[in-house]
Design a protein around this motif. Sequence first.
Motif, PDB file in Angstrom:
ATOM      1  N   ARG A   1       0.817  -1.220   0.000  1.00 30.00           N
ATOM      2  CA  ARG A   1       0.000   0.000   0.000  1.00 30.00           C
ATOM      3  C   ARG A   1       0.851   1.270   0.000  1.00 30.00           C
ATOM      4  NH1 ARG A   1      -2.603   4.077  -0.095  1.00 30.00           N
ATOM      5  NH2 ARG A   1      -4.506   4.601   1.064  1.00 30.00           N
ATOM      6  N   TYR A   2       1.956   1.257   0.735  1.00 26.87           N
ATOM      7  CA  TYR A   2       2.715   2.488   0.953  1.00 26.87           C
ATOM      8  C   TYR A   2       4.152   2.464   0.418  1.00 26.87           C
ATOM      9  CZ  TYR A   2      -1.057   3.924   4.039  1.00 26.87           C
ATOM     10  OH  TYR A   2      -2.281   4.280   4.536  1.00 26.87           O
ATOM     11  N   LEU A   3       4.706   1.289   0.182  1.00 22.79           N
ATOM     12  CA  LEU A   3       6.131   1.211  -0.130  1.00 22.79           C
ATOM     13  C   LEU A   3       6.418   0.671  -1.533  1.00 22.79           C
ATOM     14  CD1 LEU A   3       7.373  -0.248   3.295  1.00 22.79           C
ATOM     15  CD2 LEU A   3       7.349   2.149   2.560  1.00 22.79           C
ATOM     16  N   GLU A   4       5.369   0.473  -2.315  1.00 21.79           N
ATOM     17  CA  GLU A   4       5.547  -0.066  -3.671  1.00 21.79           C
ATOM     18  C   GLU A   4       6.367  -1.357  -3.655  1.00 21.79           C
ATOM     19  OE1 GLU A   4       7.234   3.233  -5.811  1.00 21.79           O
ATOM     20  OE2 GLU A   4       5.247   4.073  -6.249  1.00 21.79           O
ATOM     21  N   GLY A   5       6.116  -2.163  -2.633  1.00 18.40           N
ATOM     22  CA  GLY A   5       6.788  -3.450  -2.516  1.00 18.40           C
ATOM     23  C   GLY A   5       8.158  -3.401  -1.883  1.00 18.40           C
ATOM     24  N   ARG A   6       8.608  -2.211  -1.466  1.00 15.56           N
ATOM     25  CA  ARG A   6       9.962  -2.075  -0.925  1.00 15.56           C
ATOM     26  C   ARG A   6      10.125  -2.625   0.486  1.00 15.56           C
ATOM     27  NH1 ARG A   6      11.066   2.777   0.043  1.00 15.56           N
ATOM     28  NH2 ARG A   6       9.099   3.772  -0.565  1.00 15.56           N
ATOM     29  N   GLY A   7       9.067  -3.234   1.015  1.00  9.91           N
ATOM     30  CA  GLY A   7       9.232  -3.934   2.286  1.00  9.91           C
ATOM     31  C   GLY A   7      10.091  -5.174   2.142  1.00  9.91           C
ATOM     32  N   TRP A   8      10.254  -5.626   0.909  1.00  7.28           N
ATOM     33  CA  TRP A   8      11.062  -6.802   0.604  1.00  7.28           C
ATOM     34  C   TRP A   8      12.200  -6.420  -0.339  1.00  7.28           C
ATOM     35  CZ3 TRP A   8       9.987 -10.558   3.752  1.00  7.28           C
ATOM     36  CH2 TRP A   8       8.665 -10.779   4.187  1.00  7.28           C
ATOM     37  N   PRO A   9      13.252  -7.256  -0.443  1.00  2.00           N
ATOM     38  CA  PRO A   9      14.324  -6.973  -1.393  1.00  2.00           C
ATOM     39  C   PRO A   9      13.798  -6.883  -2.824  1.00  2.00           C
ATOM     40  CG  PRO A   9      15.011  -8.666   0.159  1.00  2.00           C
ATOM     41  CD  PRO A   9      13.543  -8.442   0.397  1.00  2.00           C
ATOM     42  N   GLU A  10      14.464  -6.095  -3.641  1.00  2.20           N
ATOM     43  CA  GLU A  10      14.037  -5.906  -5.028  1.00  2.20           C
ATOM     44  C   GLU A  10      14.255  -7.156  -5.872  1.00  2.20           C
ATOM     45  OE1 GLU A  10      14.846  -2.818  -8.772  1.00  2.20           O
ATOM     46  OE2 GLU A  10      15.975  -2.646  -6.893  1.00  2.20           O
ATOM     47  N   ASP A  11      15.378  -7.820  -5.681  1.00  4.91           N
ATOM     48  CA  ASP A  11      15.693  -9.021  -6.440  1.00  4.91           C
ATOM     49  C   ASP A  11      14.708 -10.144  -6.103  1.00  4.91           C
ATOM     50  OD1 ASP A  11      18.028 -10.589  -7.994  1.00  4.91           O
ATOM     51  OD2 ASP A  11      17.334 -11.817  -6.314  1.00  4.91           O
ATOM     52  N   MET A  12      14.187 -10.820  -7.129  1.00  4.49           N
ATOM     53  CA  MET A  12      13.144 -11.829  -6.918  1.00  4.49           C
ATOM     54  C   MET A  12      13.618 -12.968  -6.023  1.00  4.49           C
ATOM     55  SD  MET A  12      10.964 -14.017  -9.729  1.00  4.49           S
ATOM     56  CE  MET A  12      12.435 -14.882 -10.316  1.00  4.49           C
TER      57      MET A  12
ATOM     58  N   LEU B   1      19.794  -7.492   7.341  1.00  8.58           N
ATOM     59  CA  LEU B   1      19.942  -8.901   6.978  1.00  8.58           C
ATOM     60  C   LEU B   1      20.168  -9.088   5.485  1.00  8.58           C
ATOM     61  CD1 LEU B   1      17.287 -10.678   9.248  1.00  8.58           C
ATOM     62  CD2 LEU B   1      19.774 -10.678   9.502  1.00  8.58           C
ATOM     63  N   PHE B   2      19.387  -8.385   4.665  1.00 10.41           N
ATOM     64  CA  PHE B   2      19.529  -8.469   3.217  1.00 10.41           C
ATOM     65  C   PHE B   2      20.157  -7.193   2.653  1.00 10.41           C
ATOM     66  CE2 PHE B   2      16.665 -11.889   4.138  1.00 10.41           C
ATOM     67  CZ  PHE B   2      16.926 -12.840   3.166  1.00 10.41           C
ATOM     68  N   GLY B   3      20.928  -6.537   3.456  1.00 10.07           N
ATOM     69  CA  GLY B   3      21.567  -5.298   3.037  1.00 10.07           C
ATOM     70  C   GLY B   3      20.735  -4.101   3.409  1.00 10.07           C
ATOM     71  N   GLU B   4      19.622  -3.919   2.700  1.00  8.84           N
ATOM     72  CA  GLU B   4      18.695  -2.838   3.011  1.00  8.84           C
ATOM     73  C   GLU B   4      17.617  -3.328   3.975  1.00  8.84           C
ATOM     74  OE1 GLU B   4      17.121  -1.167  -0.564  1.00  8.84           O
ATOM     75  OE2 GLU B   4      19.061  -0.414  -1.244  1.00  8.84           O
ATOM     76  N   PHE B   5      17.077  -2.402   4.757  1.00 10.78           N
ATOM     77  CA  PHE B   5      16.030  -2.709   5.739  1.00 10.78           C
ATOM     78  C   PHE B   5      14.837  -3.371   5.054  1.00 10.78           C
ATOM     79  CE2 PHE B   5      12.242  -1.119   8.138  1.00 10.78           C
ATOM     80  CZ  PHE B   5      12.484  -1.785   9.326  1.00 10.78           C
ATOM     81  N   SER B   6      14.320  -4.431   5.668  1.00  8.56           N
ATOM     82  CA  SER B   6      13.182  -5.149   5.092  1.00  8.56           C
ATOM     83  C   SER B   6      12.297  -5.717   6.195  1.00  8.56           C
ATOM     84  CB  SER B   6      13.672  -6.287   4.182  1.00  8.56           C
ATOM     85  OG  SER B   6      14.162  -7.381   4.945  1.00  8.56           O
ATOM     86  N   ILE B   7      11.212  -6.314   5.767  1.00 13.16           N
ATOM     87  CA  ILE B   7      10.287  -6.956   6.702  1.00 13.16           C
ATOM     88  C   ILE B   7      10.997  -8.072   7.470  1.00 13.16           C
ATOM     89  CG2 ILE B   7       8.189  -8.376   6.849  1.00 13.16           C
ATOM     90  CD1 ILE B   7       7.094  -6.698   4.487  1.00 13.16           C
ATOM     91  N   ALA B   8      11.982  -8.701   6.850  1.00 10.50           N
ATOM     92  CA  ALA B   8      12.739  -9.744   7.563  1.00 10.50           C
ATOM     93  C   ALA B   8      13.364  -9.188   8.833  1.00 10.50           C
ATOM     94  CB  ALA B   8      13.807 -10.334   6.643  1.00 10.50           C
ATOM     95  N   ASP B   9      13.895  -7.975   8.760  1.00 10.26           N
ATOM     96  CA  ASP B   9      14.475  -7.352   9.958  1.00 10.26           C
ATOM     97  C   ASP B   9      13.405  -7.071  11.001  1.00 10.26           C
ATOM     98  OD1 ASP B   9      17.333  -6.906   9.045  1.00 10.26           O
ATOM     99  OD2 ASP B   9      16.227  -5.881   7.453  1.00 10.26           O
TER     100      ASP B   9
END
Length: 222
Positions: A77-88, A154-162
């Motif tokens: 809704r707010y992050l255009e999917g950027r809650g997760w890493p860009e790479d599939m 964890l995956f470099g950039e901040f994500s939902i995993a963190d």
Amino acid sequence: MMKLIIGNKNYSSWSLRPWLLLTAHGIPFEEVRIPLKTEHTKASLMTWSDAGKVPVLHEDGLVVWDSLAICEYISERYLEGRGWPEDMQHRARARACAAEMHSGFAQLRESMTMNCRATGRRVDITPALQSEIDRIIQLWSGLRSEFAEKGPWLFGEFSIADCMYAPVVSRFRTYGVEVPQVCADYMAHVIASEAMALWLKQSGEEKETIPAYEVGLTPADE
């Protein structure tokens, strides 16, 4: 405005996850805090969700009552999917890590309840609990070694995993779990991050105490 219903910041690991994602990204929301384990808790929670648990998100008639589902919604809704890493492929692995935390580590949850205010606590490390600690160390060490050049998360950039593992960082800190330096560096970064530091500060200002979550010996008790 979006509302996020949470429990005590000192104790509610599930509440921390979506709160951290929203706060870290500066997404406006109204926080509704309901103290847990009181005679009024269940009735208060039922006014927000039939599940009767925290966290719950309310927005424009939508009700989402699960921490990971809330994070997914925020990302879309707010992050255009950027809650997760860009790479599939990285994204798939991050989701697997988040799902493993979401549904697993039962011994950790039971033996090392989240208690942000506490420090220097000690609990018995059973073989089952050690196995779960070892698995988390394996995950963190491998990811930080692989993605170190991309950033400190964890995956470099901040994500939902963190967000999903932030309560574990708090637990390891509370109970003095020994970790390799690569994991200690990751934990230090999480704790020092602006959003997490704010959560820890506010958890320390809460007055409620839940005896069932005050587990572990302090040095004075030993």
